[in-house]
Scaffold this active site. Structure first.
Site, PDB file in Angstrom:
ATOM      1  N   ARG A  61      35.733  43.169  38.099  1.00  0.00           N
ATOM      2  CA  ARG A  61      36.051  43.617  36.741  1.00  0.00           C
ATOM      3  C   ARG A  61      35.189  42.957  35.680  1.00  0.00           C
ATOM      4  NH1 ARG A  61      41.637  43.355  39.117  1.00  0.00           N
ATOM      5  NH2 ARG A  61      41.402  41.186  38.537  1.00  0.00           N
ATOM      6  N   GLU A  98      44.637  29.956  46.122  1.00  0.00           N
ATOM      7  CA  GLU A  98      46.009  29.498  46.305  1.00  0.00           C
ATOM      8  C   GLU A  98      46.347  29.348  47.788  1.00  0.00           C
ATOM      9  OE1 GLU A  98      50.482  30.682  44.770  1.00  0.00           O
ATOM     10  OE2 GLU A  98      48.778  31.894  44.186  1.00  0.00           O
TER      11      GLU A  98
END
Length: 176
Positions: A61, A98
């Site tokens: 993006r 994560e």
């Protein structure tokens, strides 16, 4: 268009990609030509006449916002891609996610020693991908002068990991 109107144009998707996460979806900016134009105009106003030699867009993006800025400023756009997506010789950087690790790459030929580069992404969360991008560009002898994101999540402390490089965002959300 104002920043308040841009804020209203950003779709919020609860529990994506997992329960408890509120996802800020920039695709709703792209389907709103006035909002997209506003973002590009804000970037051009901030960076025109600046001392940047290129913009680097972070997959995927970040490409959407970096490309029109590069075109309007008449400077190169450098692609920061996921590992294995570029056909030439690359610099590579692994970074923590994560749950695990990821790798990003940039073409060696696209990065020039001494270049001053603005790094652009759609949303800045923890700053991990942008810190890895800075590492990539420094491998080629370039200097990252600033990070830009349409959206920032300062509660995730991205400035701690990206310091001392300045960070600019158009919209900040304290909730995550």
């Amino acid at each position: 268009m104002t920043l308040e109107m841009l804020d209203k144009a950003i779709r919020r998707v609860p529990d994506f990609p997992k329960p408890g996460i509120l996802f800020y979806d920039i695709t709703s900016i792209l389907t709103n030509p006035e909002a997209f134009k506003f973002v590009v105009e804000q970037m051009v106003e901030k960076y025109k006449g600046g001392k940047i030699d290129a913009v680097a867009g972070v997959e995927s993006r970040g490409f959407i916002f970096a490309a029109p800025l590069a075109e309007k400023l008449g400077i190169p756009m450098i692609l920061i891609r996921k590992k294995g997506k570029l056909p030439g010789d690359t610099y590579q950087c692994d970074y923590a996610l994560e749950y695990g690790t990821a790798s990003i790459e940039v073409h060696k030929a696209d990065v020039k020693a001494g270049q001053k580069i603005l790094v652009i992404d759609d949303l800045i969360a923890t700053g991990g991908t942008l810190a890895a991008t800075k590492n990539l560009l420094q491998q080629g002898g370039a200097e990252v002068t600033e990070f830009f994101g349409v959206i920032g999540l300062p509660a995730l402390n991205y400035e701690k990991i990206l310091n001392p490089t300045p960070v600019t965002t158009l919209i900040n959300y304290d909730g995550v």
